[in-house]
Write a protein that holds these residues in place. Sequence first.
Motif, PDB file in Angstrom:
ATOM      1  N   ARG A  40       0.816  -1.224   0.000  1.00 13.26           N
ATOM      2  CA  ARG A  40       0.000   0.000   0.000  1.00 13.26           C
ATOM      3  C   ARG A  40       0.844   1.266   0.000  1.00 13.26           C
ATOM      4  NH1 ARG A  40      -3.446  -2.209   4.742  1.00 13.26           N
ATOM      5  NH2 ARG A  40      -4.525  -3.897   3.743  1.00 13.26           N
ATOM      6  N   GLU A  41       1.819   1.313  -0.881  1.00 13.43           N
ATOM      7  CA  GLU A  41       2.652   2.512  -0.956  1.00 13.43           C
ATOM      8  C   GLU A  41       1.892   3.592  -1.726  1.00 13.43           C
ATOM      9  OE1 GLU A  41       6.917   0.253  -1.461  1.00 13.43           O
ATOM     10  OE2 GLU A  41       5.452   0.251  -3.079  1.00 13.43           O
ATOM     11  N   ASN A  42       2.040   4.824  -1.281  1.00 12.85           N
ATOM     12  CA  ASN A  42       1.332   5.910  -1.958  1.00 12.85           C
ATOM     13  C   ASN A  42       1.688   6.040  -3.441  1.00 12.85           C
ATOM     14  OD1 ASN A  42      -0.189   6.523   0.212  1.00 12.85           O
ATOM     15  ND2 ASN A  42       1.075   8.221   0.915  1.00 12.85           N
ATOM     16  N   PRO A  43       2.973   5.901  -3.820  1.00 15.83           N
ATOM     17  CA  PRO A  43       3.268   5.996  -5.267  1.00 15.83           C
ATOM     18  C   PRO A  43       2.485   4.973  -6.091  1.00 15.83           C
ATOM     19  CG  PRO A  43       5.281   6.090  -4.003  1.00 15.83           C
ATOM     20  CD  PRO A  43       4.192   5.777  -3.029  1.00 15.83           C
ATOM     21  N   TYR A  44       2.236   3.801  -5.516  1.00 15.82           N
ATOM     22  CA  TYR A  44       1.403   2.829  -6.240  1.00 15.82           C
ATOM     23  C   TYR A  44      -0.053   3.255  -6.229  1.00 15.82           C
ATOM     24  CZ  TYR A  44      -1.125  -1.444  -7.400  1.00 15.82           C
ATOM     25  OH  TYR A  44      -1.987  -2.341  -7.978  1.00 15.82           O
ATOM     26  N   ARG A  45      -0.529   3.660  -5.064  1.00 12.72           N
ATOM     27  CA  ARG A  45      -1.956   3.973  -4.947  1.00 12.72           C
ATOM     28  C   ARG A  45      -2.364   5.160  -5.816  1.00 12.72           C
ATOM     29  NH1 ARG A  45      -3.409   3.100   1.409  1.00 12.72           N
ATOM     30  NH2 ARG A  45      -1.884   4.733   1.770  1.00 12.72           N
ATOM     31  N   ARG A  46      -1.362   6.003  -6.206  1.00 10.42           N
ATOM     32  CA  ARG A  46      -1.694   7.110  -7.092  1.00 10.42           C
ATOM     33  C   ARG A  46      -1.845   6.668  -8.535  1.00 10.42           C
ATOM     34  NH1 ARG A  46       2.402   9.985  -4.534  1.00 10.42           N
ATOM     35  NH2 ARG A  46       1.421  10.897  -2.715  1.00 10.42           N
ATOM     36  N   ARG A  47      -1.445   5.441  -8.863  1.00 13.41           N
ATOM     37  CA  ARG A  47      -1.372   5.048 -10.274  1.00 13.41           C
ATOM     38  C   ARG A  47      -2.423   4.039 -10.706  1.00 13.41           C
ATOM     39  NH1 ARG A  47       4.438   3.091 -11.287  1.00 13.41           N
ATOM     40  NH2 ARG A  47       3.853   3.243 -13.467  1.00 13.41           N
ATOM     41  N   PHE A  48      -3.298   3.623  -9.808  1.00  9.91           N
ATOM     42  CA  PHE A  48      -4.322   2.675 -10.240  1.00  9.91           C
ATOM     43  C   PHE A  48      -5.665   3.051  -9.611  1.00  9.91           C
ATOM     44  CE2 PHE A  48      -5.726  -0.120  -6.818  1.00  9.91           C
ATOM     45  CZ  PHE A  48      -4.859   0.247  -5.816  1.00  9.91           C
ATOM     46  N   ALA A  49      -6.702   2.392 -10.051  1.00  9.01           N
ATOM     47  CA  ALA A  49      -8.022   2.629  -9.462  1.00  9.01           C
ATOM     48  C   ALA A  49      -8.819   1.335  -9.472  1.00  9.01           C
ATOM     49  CB  ALA A  49      -8.763   3.708 -10.240  1.00  9.01           C
ATOM     50  N   LEU A  50      -9.738   1.225  -8.533  1.00 10.03           N
ATOM     51  CA  LEU A  50     -10.618   0.065  -8.445  1.00 10.03           C
ATOM     52  C   LEU A  50     -12.058   0.555  -8.425  1.00 10.03           C
ATOM     53  CD1 LEU A  50     -11.203  -3.008  -7.682  1.00 10.03           C
ATOM     54  CD2 LEU A  50     -10.953  -2.301  -5.319  1.00 10.03           C
ATOM     55  N   VAL A  51     -12.867  -0.018  -9.302  1.00 15.17           N
ATOM     56  CA  VAL A  51     -14.290   0.331  -9.301  1.00 15.17           C
ATOM     57  C   VAL A  51     -15.069  -0.943  -8.992  1.00 15.17           C
ATOM     58  CG1 VAL A  51     -16.220   1.159 -10.681  1.00 15.17           C
ATOM     59  CG2 VAL A  51     -13.971   2.136 -11.021  1.00 15.17           C
ATOM     60  N   MET A  52     -15.944  -0.877  -8.008  1.00 11.46           N
ATOM     61  CA  MET A  52     -16.740  -2.049  -7.666  1.00 11.46           C
ATOM     62  C   MET A  52     -18.208  -1.744  -7.900  1.00 11.46           C
ATOM     63  SD  MET A  52     -14.765  -3.557  -4.344  1.00 11.46           S
ATOM     64  CE  MET A  52     -14.185  -2.035  -3.653  1.00 11.46           C
ATOM     65  N   GLY A  53     -18.834  -2.559  -8.725  1.00  8.19           N
ATOM     66  CA  GLY A  53     -20.211  -2.318  -9.098  1.00  8.19           C
ATOM     67  C   GLY A  53     -21.176  -2.379  -7.925  1.00  8.19           C
ATOM     68  N   GLN A  54     -20.780  -3.103  -6.879  1.00  8.61           N
ATOM     69  CA  GLN A  54     -21.716  -3.306  -5.771  1.00  8.61           C
ATOM     70  C   GLN A  54     -21.434  -2.432  -4.568  1.00  8.61           C
ATOM     71  OE1 GLN A  54     -23.914  -6.382  -5.834  1.00  8.61           O
ATOM     72  NE2 GLN A  54     -22.542  -7.961  -6.563  1.00  8.61           N
ATOM     73  N   LYS A  55     -20.361  -1.650  -4.651  1.00  9.48           N
ATOM     74  CA  LYS A  55     -20.057  -0.787  -3.518  1.00  9.48           C
ATOM     75  C   LYS A  55     -19.876   0.614  -4.052  1.00  9.48           C
ATOM     76  CE  LYS A  55     -17.582  -4.292  -0.909  1.00  9.48           C
ATOM     77  NZ  LYS A  55     -16.272  -4.729  -0.450  1.00  9.48           N
ATOM     78  N   ASN A  56     -20.187   1.598  -3.244  1.00  8.59           N
ATOM     79  CA  ASN A  56     -19.922   2.935  -3.754  1.00  8.59           C
ATOM     80  C   ASN A  56     -19.082   3.736  -2.795  1.00  8.59           C
ATOM     81  OD1 ASN A  56     -21.850   4.727  -2.147  1.00  8.59           O
ATOM     82  ND2 ASN A  56     -23.107   3.023  -2.815  1.00  8.59           N
ATOM     83  N   GLN A  57     -18.273   4.598  -3.371  1.00  9.30           N
ATOM     84  CA  GLN A  57     -17.342   5.363  -2.560  1.00  9.30           C
ATOM     85  C   GLN A  57     -17.700   6.835  -2.503  1.00  9.30           C
ATOM     86  OE1 GLN A  57     -13.437   6.072  -3.962  1.00  9.30           O
ATOM     87  NE2 GLN A  57     -13.902   5.629  -6.086  1.00  9.30           N
ATOM     88  N   LEU A  58     -18.713   7.253  -3.254  1.00  8.24           N
ATOM     89  CA  LEU A  58     -19.089   8.664  -3.233  1.00  8.24           C
ATOM     90  C   LEU A  58     -19.901   8.965  -1.977  1.00  8.24           C
ATOM     91  CD1 LEU A  58     -20.256   8.848  -6.928  1.00  8.24           C
ATOM     92  CD2 LEU A  58     -18.102   9.685  -6.038  1.00  8.24           C
ATOM     93  N   TRP A  59     -19.795  10.207  -1.519  1.00  5.22           N
ATOM     94  CA  TRP A  59     -20.595  10.609  -0.351  1.00  5.22           C
ATOM     95  C   TRP A  59     -22.060  10.555  -0.736  1.00  5.22           C
ATOM     96  CZ3 TRP A  59     -18.856  14.196   3.999  1.00  5.22           C
ATOM     97  CH2 TRP A  59     -17.531  13.944   4.332  1.00  5.22           C
ATOM     98  N   TRP A  60     -22.794   9.788  -0.013  1.00  3.40           N
ATOM     99  CA  TRP A  60     -24.174   9.467  -0.358  1.00  3.40           C
ATOM    100  C   TRP A  60     -25.075  10.691  -0.401  1.00  3.40           C
ATOM    101  CZ3 TRP A  60     -26.155   5.565  -2.701  1.00  3.40           C
ATOM    102  CH2 TRP A  60     -27.498   5.238  -2.569  1.00  3.40           C
ATOM    103  N   ASP A  61     -24.923  11.575   0.573  1.00  6.48           N
ATOM    104  CA  ASP A  61     -25.850  12.708   0.697  1.00  6.48           C
ATOM    105  C   ASP A  61     -25.397  13.953  -0.051  1.00  6.48           C
ATOM    106  OD1 ASP A  61     -27.656  11.368   2.389  1.00  6.48           O
ATOM    107  OD2 ASP A  61     -26.252  11.628   4.039  1.00  6.48           O
ATOM    108  N   LEU A  62     -24.231  13.890  -0.653  1.00  6.35           N
ATOM    109  CA  LEU A  62     -23.702  15.084  -1.311  1.00  6.35           C
ATOM    110  C   LEU A  62     -23.701  14.918  -2.828  1.00  6.35           C
ATOM    111  CD1 LEU A  62     -20.574  16.025   0.808  1.00  6.35           C
ATOM    112  CD2 LEU A  62     -22.873  16.913   0.973  1.00  6.35           C
ATOM    113  N   PRO A  63     -23.687  16.040  -3.549  1.00  4.67           N
ATOM    114  CA  PRO A  63     -23.515  15.933  -5.001  1.00  4.67           C
ATOM    115  C   PRO A  63     -22.153  15.304  -5.320  1.00  4.67           C
ATOM    116  CG  PRO A  63     -24.196  18.141  -4.372  1.00  4.67           C
ATOM    117  CD  PRO A  63     -23.882  17.420  -3.111  1.00  4.67           C
ATOM    118  N   ALA A  64     -22.094  14.559  -6.421  1.00  7.63           N
ATOM    119  CA  ALA A  64     -20.865  13.845  -6.776  1.00  7.63           C
ATOM    120  C   ALA A  64     -19.691  14.812  -6.887  1.00  7.63           C
ATOM    121  CB  ALA A  64     -21.062  13.124  -8.096  1.00  7.63           C
ATOM    122  N   GLN A  65     -19.994  16.023  -7.342  1.00  5.80           N
ATOM    123  CA  GLN A  65     -18.994  17.058  -7.494  1.00  5.80           C
ATOM    124  C   GLN A  65     -18.114  17.240  -6.247  1.00  5.80           C
ATOM    125  OE1 GLN A  65     -20.711  20.660  -9.569  1.00  5.80           O
ATOM    126  NE2 GLN A  65     -20.351  21.426  -7.534  1.00  5.80           N
TER     127      GLN A  65
END
Lengths: 286, 410
Positions: free
Chosen positions: B160-185
């Motif tokens: 879990r090094e930051n240089p690695y974590r800055r270079r990839f992304a994970l999207v999960m169809g069944q989980k969401n990471q956006l703040w639920w009550d706020l606009p996505a913006q």
Amino acid sequence: MTTAKRAPYLQVFKTFLRNSLVREMTFRSNFVIQCISSLSWTVMNLGFYLLIFSHADQIGPDTGWGKYEFFVFLSTTMFINTFVQAFFMPNAQEFSELIRRGNLDFALLKPIDTQFLISLSKVEWSACANFMAAGVLFIFSVWQLMARPENPLSLSWFAIVLYLFYLACGVVILYSLMISLAATSIWLGRNQSLYNFWFYITNFARYPMEIYQQGWGLPLWFLFTFIVPVLVVVNVPARLMAQPVAETSPSTTFLAVFAVVATVGSFVASRWIFTRALLSYRSASS
Amino acid sequence: MRIMADSYARRSRSSDSYFRRNKDFQTSLNGAGLYQNPVISSNVVHVLVSLLGILSLCAGQLPTYNRLLMSLIEIKNLAKTYRVYQKKEGLGASLRGLFHREYREVQAVRGINLRVEQGEFVAFLGPNGAGKTTTLKLLSGVINPTEGSATVMGHIPWKRENPYRRRFALVMGQKNQLWWDLPAQESFRLHQQIYCVEPARFQRTLDELSELLDVGNLMKQPVRELSLGERMKMELIAALLHSPEVLFLDEPTIGLDVVAQHKIQQFLKFYQEKRKITILLTSHYMKDVAALCKRVVVINQGQIQYDGSLTGIVDQFSGHKIVTLQFGKDDSISGLERFGEVLEIQPPKAKIRIERTRVAKNLATILSDHSIEDVVVEDPPLEQVIAEVFAQVGGHEDQDNPDEHSRVMD
């Protein structure tokens, strides 16, 4: 090679504050109800102590905790509690849910310290109401102590700085306890005792430690001073503020030094527990 | 000579990704924008990197050479075992479970070997619980493996090094990471800060992504008020704001309607082709896979059973063809059982499943015995073949050696 970029922690924290405020404003009525309910609890608490002080002048003979000294103590408790409730309580509470549902995944992906991210991302602004109530009580009580005819309190800038410093120490100790406890939910799968535990702990922490320093209270005093140092949290800043005469006494000096050690120790321990716990994270099914 | 040329090409291709770690270079690549053709810049890179490779070889820098030869994603004998509390039925058993617990080992992933090169779009296929998601979680560093090793762009994910974590992304169809009550913006702004994306670049990327996904007018709406499809688009934007080089997609189209699925497929295809990023996708929708991925990895019970093209699955696993016959008006449809399994008879048509090796011989016999007006010979539907593969492999799984089934494609 890439120069190491550091996430701008302060800026991120400001966005947490902002986003939380936007969210609370979305549910206005909820916000108002929360403010009212926590304020009424404070007022009832205050009324209870006013009743007690109508029966006694001070808590125990020669402890120095008269009515207004104790109200300084009480407002110190409120300051620290509201701080913890505003910043850490909602997050610690959510942490357990994040683990149970496997949503901690996203926090682990971010190029920023995970403990920072999960400890501060939500802020409960409604705690401000209580914070202001504590401020009023504090100023009123200190003013009473300064204005009393015999042995008036003289307030120096040094005392104020010291008070603020130990308030911060208290917050750190309680935060460390809370996050350690929340981190155990990684191992336990579910930990719903967080609120209860918080209630027990703060119940012990919100009285002057002189209460415990006799008879069978001594083991309790020892436990909650040196093992789980919650008695230090309020006692040290409150005593420094309300009883400056005792400032030079060896026991106060010892406690003041010990409070710093306890703060650093608790924080380091909590960091260790948190990091260890993360290693065991299993992530719930997708 | 041919081998040399091949290894040279591979070296320069993977070192391209190695070279991208350089910050300035990365910025200039991303600055080239989504709509600009990246071929020119990547050609320049190839020349530069080849020179670098030759130079380092001359200097005898063996570690650098090894690094240049590495694939973007390398997985060796990766395994993950969970210990699960074996709960028994009934109150009595539950009470006994308080004092004496029985645990069962669940092997979610058992010794996976895989290499993925820069710019590939790979699909993981497999039934529920096959170990696809676990593999993606291991590669994103969310969980630690029990055994084995893996590197992604030279990093060990679970550090879990930051240089690695800055270079990839994970999207999960069944989980969401956006703040639920706020606009996505608002969540996007937070991501900008956490990933240290410069404001101008952030705005440019956000504009491009929201235009591509057609969600510009939804930015100010609280996430909880968005439809599932719209939310998924927002999740994708959130994941791509920092221009990751590697993207892990875990069932990104789950639960979406056909239109939304199609839109997301189109977007992914376009984005991957423009940016040349590496994507690993898991999905249950064969259409996603067929539309997006040239390479398919079939995972079942924690092991790789197949690695190759999608159509190759049919060639390898299905020994049959489906033959549809249209008989003449006077002809009687009978005696077809001797040629193969009769699937359906709807005069004047009949459908038979015939063993692949006997198709020609049987057809000749049928054509000479009957008056046939039309013949269609086709492969069985892909989904059916895959379902058979899953079922088949599940049956005699335990004696299998993972290496026998995995065919690593180079």
